[in-house]
Design a protein around this motif. Structure first.
Motif, mmCIF file in Angstrom:
data_model
loop_
_atom_site.group_PDB
_atom_site.id
_atom_site.type_symbol
_atom_site.label_atom_id
_atom_site.label_comp_id
_atom_site.label_asym_id
_atom_site.label_seq_id
_atom_site.Cartn_x
_atom_site.Cartn_y
_atom_site.Cartn_z
ATOM 1 N N ILE A 119 0.841 -1.202 0.000
ATOM 2 C CA ILE A 119 0.000 0.000 0.000
ATOM 3 C C ILE A 119 0.874 1.249 0.000
ATOM 4 C CG2 ILE A 119 -1.642 1.351 1.372
ATOM 5 C CD1 ILE A 119 -2.826 -1.402 2.269
ATOM 6 N N ASP A 120 1.881 1.267 0.843
ATOM 7 C CA ASP A 120 2.784 2.422 0.921
ATOM 8 C C ASP A 120 3.505 2.666 -0.403
ATOM 9 O OD1 ASP A 120 2.022 2.658 3.558
ATOM 10 O OD2 ASP A 120 3.878 1.807 4.372
ATOM 11 N N GLU A 121 3.991 1.585 -1.018
ATOM 12 C CA GLU A 121 4.743 1.710 -2.267
ATOM 13 C C GLU A 121 3.839 2.091 -3.440
ATOM 14 O OE1 GLU A 121 8.142 1.426 -2.981
ATOM 15 O OE2 GLU A 121 8.343 1.515 -0.815
ATOM 16 N N SER A 122 2.679 1.447 -3.529
ATOM 17 C CA SER A 122 1.824 1.696 -4.690
ATOM 18 C C SER A 122 1.014 2.980 -4.546
ATOM 19 C CB SER A 122 0.907 0.505 -4.943
ATOM 20 O OG SER A 122 0.050 0.299 -3.848
ATOM 21 N N TRP A 123 0.360 3.118 -3.432
ATOM 22 C CA TRP A 123 -0.501 4.289 -3.239
ATOM 23 C C TRP A 123 0.313 5.507 -2.841
ATOM 24 C CZ3 TRP A 123 -5.612 4.731 -4.286
ATOM 25 C CH2 TRP A 123 -6.254 5.895 -3.856
ATOM 26 N N GLY A 124 1.148 5.332 -1.831
ATOM 27 C CA GLY A 124 1.902 6.469 -1.298
ATOM 28 C C GLY A 124 3.020 6.954 -2.205
ATOM 29 N N ALA A 125 3.801 6.021 -2.758
ATOM 30 C CA ALA A 125 4.960 6.406 -3.564
ATOM 31 C C ALA A 125 4.672 6.341 -5.066
ATOM 32 C CB ALA A 125 6.140 5.499 -3.226
ATOM 33 N N GLY A 126 3.516 5.824 -5.448
ATOM 34 C CA GLY A 126 3.160 5.756 -6.854
ATOM 35 C C GLY A 126 3.902 4.687 -7.646
ATOM 36 N N LYS A 127 4.504 3.727 -6.952
ATOM 37 C CA LYS A 127 5.211 2.639 -7.628
ATOM 38 C C LYS A 127 4.272 1.446 -7.752
ATOM 39 C CE LYS A 127 9.611 3.963 -5.568
ATOM 40 N NZ LYS A 127 10.663 3.541 -4.637
ATOM 41 N N CYS A 128 4.250 0.841 -8.918
ATOM 42 C CA CYS A 128 3.376 -0.316 -9.142
ATOM 43 C C CYS A 128 4.200 -1.432 -9.784
ATOM 44 C CB CYS A 128 2.198 0.082 -10.017
ATOM 45 S SG CYS A 128 0.955 -1.213 -10.130
ATOM 46 N N ASP A 129 5.048 -2.043 -9.009
ATOM 47 C CA ASP A 129 5.924 -3.105 -9.495
ATOM 48 C C ASP A 129 5.204 -4.442 -9.339
ATOM 49 O OD1 ASP A 129 7.856 -5.020 -9.927
ATOM 50 O OD2 ASP A 129 9.347 -4.130 -8.604
ATOM 51 N N PRO A 130 4.783 -5.073 -10.445
ATOM 52 C CA PRO A 130 4.032 -6.327 -10.331
ATOM 53 C C PRO A 130 4.833 -7.455 -9.678
ATOM 54 C CG PRO A 130 4.443 -5.777 -12.650
ATOM 55 C CD PRO A 130 4.943 -4.636 -11.820
#
Length: 89
Positions: free
Chosen positions: A35-46
């Motif tokens: 959640i922190d990486e995808s939502w907060g930092a905008g990173k979406c690494d599958p």
């Protein structure tokens, strides 16, 4: 061989309870990391998502372990167990 009574004793042991609680917390921490990486930092690494989900699922499974998860005896009816007969496939 581990029997049900030994498993229950191990599961109720304070060290086991603490370790399993911590494992469950790690599962939640992995979810929060995504959640922190995808939502907060905008990173979406599958690949990160796959890794974190696998770790979280394994930790959750371990933290919720029950006797039926490790019992070596297949589910059989009482008469089958008494006679030592395996049920038909």
């Amino acid at each position: 061989m581990i029997d049900r009574e030994m498993f229950e004793e191990w599961l109720a042991h304070p060290v086991t309870e603490h370790v399993l609680k911590r494992v469950g917390e790690l599962a939640e921490a992995n979810k929060q990391k995504w959640i922190d990486e995808s939502w907060g930092a905008g990173k979406c690494d599958p690949m990160m998502l796959i890794d974190l989900k696998a770790r979280a699922e394994a930790a959750k499974d371990l933290s919720e372990i029950q006797w039926s998860d490790i019992d070596d005896e297949p589910e059989r009816s009482v008469p089958d167990r008494i006679q030592g007969v395996n049920p038909p496939d």
